[in-house]
Design an enzyme around this catalytic site. Structure first.
Site, PDB file in Angstrom:
ATOM      1  N   CYS A 287       0.810  -1.119  -0.009  1.00 56.18           N
ATOM      2  CA  CYS A 287       0.086  -0.005  -0.124  1.00 56.18           C
ATOM      3  C   CYS A 287       0.806   1.326  -0.043  1.00 56.18           C
ATOM      4  O   CYS A 287       0.429   1.936  -0.966  1.00 56.18           O
ATOM      5  CB  CYS A 287      -0.977   0.068   1.287  1.00 56.18           C
ATOM      6  SG  CYS A 287      -2.382  -1.135   0.956  1.00 56.18           S
TER       7      CYS A 287
HETATM    8  C1  UDX Z   1      -0.995  -0.071   5.476  1.00 58.49           C
HETATM    9  C2  UDX Z   1      -2.151   0.856   6.180  1.00 58.49           C
HETATM   10  O1  UDX Z   1      -1.574   0.763   7.674  1.00 58.49           O
HETATM   11  C3  UDX Z   1      -3.507   0.448   5.917  1.00 58.49           C
HETATM   12  O2  UDX Z   1      -4.352   1.209   6.588  1.00 58.49           O
HETATM   13  C4  UDX Z   1      -3.654   0.434   4.379  1.00 58.49           C
HETATM   14  O3  UDX Z   1      -5.014   0.013   4.145  1.00 58.49           O
HETATM   15  C5  UDX Z   1      -2.554  -0.472   3.692  1.00 58.49           C
HETATM   16  O4  UDX Z   1      -1.428  -0.013   4.042  1.00 58.49           O
HETATM   17  P1  UDX Z   1       0.259  -2.366   5.818  1.00 58.49           P
HETATM   18  O5  UDX Z   1       0.780  -2.110   4.402  1.00 58.49           O
HETATM   19  O6  UDX Z   1      -0.472  -3.792   5.869  1.00 58.49           O
HETATM   20  O7  UDX Z   1      -0.905  -1.268   6.097  1.00 58.49           O
HETATM   21  O8  UDX Z   1       1.130  -2.120   6.994  1.00 58.49           O
HETATM   22  P2  UDX Z   1       1.425  -1.208   7.952  1.00 58.49           P
HETATM   23  O9  UDX Z   1       1.205  -2.019   9.398  1.00 58.49           O
HETATM   24  O10 UDX Z   1       0.768   0.118   8.131  1.00 58.49           O
HETATM   25  O11 UDX Z   1       3.209  -0.813   7.824  1.00 58.49           O
HETATM   26  C6  UDX Z   1       3.620  -0.353   6.743  1.00 58.49           C
HETATM   27  C7  UDX Z   1       4.995  -0.310   6.804  1.00 58.49           C
HETATM   28  O12 UDX Z   1       5.415   0.859   7.388  1.00 58.49           O
HETATM   29  C8  UDX Z   1       5.689  -1.386   6.959  1.00 58.49           C
HETATM   30  O13 UDX Z   1       6.971  -1.771   6.243  1.00 58.49           O
HETATM   31  C9  UDX Z   1       6.202  -1.250   8.611  1.00 58.49           C
HETATM   32  O14 UDX Z   1       7.470  -2.122   8.971  1.00 58.49           O
HETATM   33  C10 UDX Z   1       6.437   0.265   8.419  1.00 58.49           C
HETATM   34  N1  UDX Z   1       6.188   0.873   9.795  1.00 58.49           N
HETATM   35  C11 UDX Z   1       5.159   1.141  10.482  1.00 58.49           C
HETATM   36  C12 UDX Z   1       7.488   1.595  10.134  1.00 58.49           C
HETATM   37  O15 UDX Z   1       8.513   1.888   9.641  1.00 58.49           O
HETATM   38  N2  UDX Z   1       7.408   2.276  11.309  1.00 58.49           N
HETATM   39  C13 UDX Z   1       6.291   2.399  12.056  1.00 58.49           C
HETATM   40  O16 UDX Z   1       6.049   3.031  13.015  1.00 58.49           O
HETATM   41  C14 UDX Z   1       5.012   1.752  11.683  1.00 58.49           C
END
Ligand code: UDX
Length: 449
Positions: A287
């Site tokens: 996403c």
């Molecule tokens: C995300 C959105 O949260 C969701 O609402 C949307 O519909 C799709 O995209 P997702 O891709 O499943 O969901 O994962 P998410 O848990 O949001 O993490 C995304 C990325 O950010 C991951 O690579 C994670 O490692 C990274 N991340 C997340 C960080 O580096 N730091 C953080 O504090 C949080």
């Protein structure tokens, strides 16, 4: 209600099974016969916790799958959950979605009228796939072309029997996270309905009523374009938030400070909140990278180049280089075995799309290192991308004899690594996720701490 869901990928399957679980009659349509068979046999075609159970509970009963669009006219509404692959400039390839939209129109025009439609014979087509607001014009045209008319109006509150007047195109973006999609569906932060037609809004509200009745999730009612922009702004904001935290984290590292200590304190400001402040090797997945690139491309197309969003991508692209740079500060890895711990884009999933492990592995291969990767569930997917590197069965095996280990995914099990780190040829650990707890007896570098 009777619902059709076109597209049984990640979003479509979760939606179809969850709507069946809410009590609706759901027909899932997919062109892939294997996917259809898998669903009818009671299994989910994709890996998502809790999804197999939902499909198993409802398959053959409230959930059926087919390759035919014939079910559409007998349903109250049709969701379009079709993939929109990225073009090289980040914009979306709408061909498959537009084709499915047109076929939906054709199915509505051609089929004999059956049971299950309302008295006005109206049908609601709901775009679930994420597309930039201007692309909705193209989808309305595709629908109109399928219906054999060129006039699908945005709001047609009364029906005169004309196909265009009885079909409405609405949007209903999803905010599901991989790994928790099933529970996110049941307990959303918000539900967004994008339509200006009263009857269409009523239909969406009835569809979600079993869900909205059991949660206190607010319902946002708006027009189709704004609903899609909410989805993009939501994801762009979160991605940019992490990039800002990573930018500040890099500054902390240069000053010899701990970004996590700083972020814990700024998270106490309720305008910032403590969530999504984990700095490290950056964001991946299906996403954030795709959505941020798509909204940048659509905005450029419209004449505005969004400076902060560009910077968010730039910071994210740079974090793996910072991780590799820290390794370079300690060892020359040419011809040395280097462990990459974590291959999935985040813990709890086997998805490696846009995982930060990809640029990290590429950087190591460029340095002439012998890479050994480990992930509890994502090895098979990463093997498709890098068939020639070694994959270990567990972290201990990956670490044995390694000169350096790079931590890319914050799987819980990495926190327990201890004596395994002593089996390294040179125990240099560069942590991109603040996952490792042991510090003594090894060279430990945090990316932003
Ligand atoms: C995300 C959105 O949260 C969701 O609402 C949307 O519909 C799709 O995209 P997702 O891709 O499943 O969901 O994962 P998410 O848990 O949001 O993490 C995304 C990325 O950010 C991951 O690579 C994670 O490692 C990274 N991340 C997340 C960080 O580096 N730091 C953080 O504090 C949080």
């Amino acid at each position: 209600m009777h619902v059709t869901v076109v597209g049984s990928g990640y979003v479509g399957t979760t939606l179809a099974a969850s709507l069946a679980d809410l009590g609706h009659e759901v027909t899932a349509i997919d062109i892939d016969e294997t996917v259809v068979e898998t669903l009818n046999d009671g299994s989910a075609p994709i890996h998502e916790p809790g999804l197999d159970e939902l499909v198993a509970n409802h398959a053959g009963d409230r959930l059926t799958a087919t390759t035919s669009y014939e079910a559409i006219p007998n349903s109250d509404l049709t969701f379009l959950a079709i993939q929109t692959p990225s073009n090289s400039d980040g914009s979306l390839d709408l061909d498959a979605l537009a084709a499915a939209t047109e076929m939906t129109g054709e199915a509505l025009t051609n089929a004999p009228r059956g049971e299950g439609r309302d008295a006005d014979d109206r049908h609601l087509v709901v775009v679930k796939s994420t597309v930039a607001p201007p692309a909705l014009t193209e989808l309305r045209e595709a629908l109109a072309s399928g219906l054999g008319t060129h006039d699908v109006t945005a709001a047609a509150d009364d029906s005169d029997g004309n196909a265009a007047d009885r079909v409405e195109l609405a949007t209903n973006p999803e905010f599901l996270r991989e790994g928790t999609a099933v529970t996110d569906f049941r307990d959303p932060d918000k539900v967004v309905f994008g339509t200006e037609a009263g009857w269409a809004l009523d239909r969406l509200e009835s569809l979600y009523e079993p869900l909205t009745a059991e949660t206190d999730a607010p319902i946002v009612r708006t027009d189709p374009e704004t609903a899609m922009m909410i989805k993009y702004a939501n994801n762009a904001f979160l991605a940019a938030k992490i990039s800002l935290v990573n930018d500040l984290g890099n500054v902390c590292k240069e000053f010899g400070l701990d970004a996590y200590e700083v972020m814990e304190a700024i998270g106490l400001d309720d305008r910032i909140s403590e969530r999504f402040l984990r700095s490290g090797v950056g964001w991946g997945g299906s996403c954030f990278p795709k959505d941020v690139s798509a909204i940048i491309a659509a905005s450029r197309e419209a004449g505005y180049d969004p400076a902060l969003l560009n910077a968010a991508v730039e910071v994210n692209d740079h974090q793996p280089d910072r991780l590799l740079g820290l390794l370079d500060d300690h060892v020359d890895v040419a011809d040395k075995r280097v462990a990459v711990l974590g291959l999935a884009f985040k813990p709890g999933t086997d998805d490696t799309r846009n995982s930060r492990a990809i640029p990290v592995i590429e950087g190591l291969l460029d340095r002439g290192a012998e890479v050994v990767g480990y992930d509890p569930v994502a090895t098979a997917n990463m093997r498709e991308r890098f068939p020639d590197i070694e994959y270990a069965a567990d972290a201990a095996e990956a670490l044995t004899g390694a000169t350096g280990a790079l931590v890319v995914t914050d799987w819980d099990e990495f926190a327990a690594l201890d004596e395994e780190l002593e089996t390294m040829a040179e125990p240099v650990v560069i942590d991109g996720r603040r996952a490792i707890t042991r510090r003594e007896g090894i060279v430990y570098e945090g990316l932003t701490w």
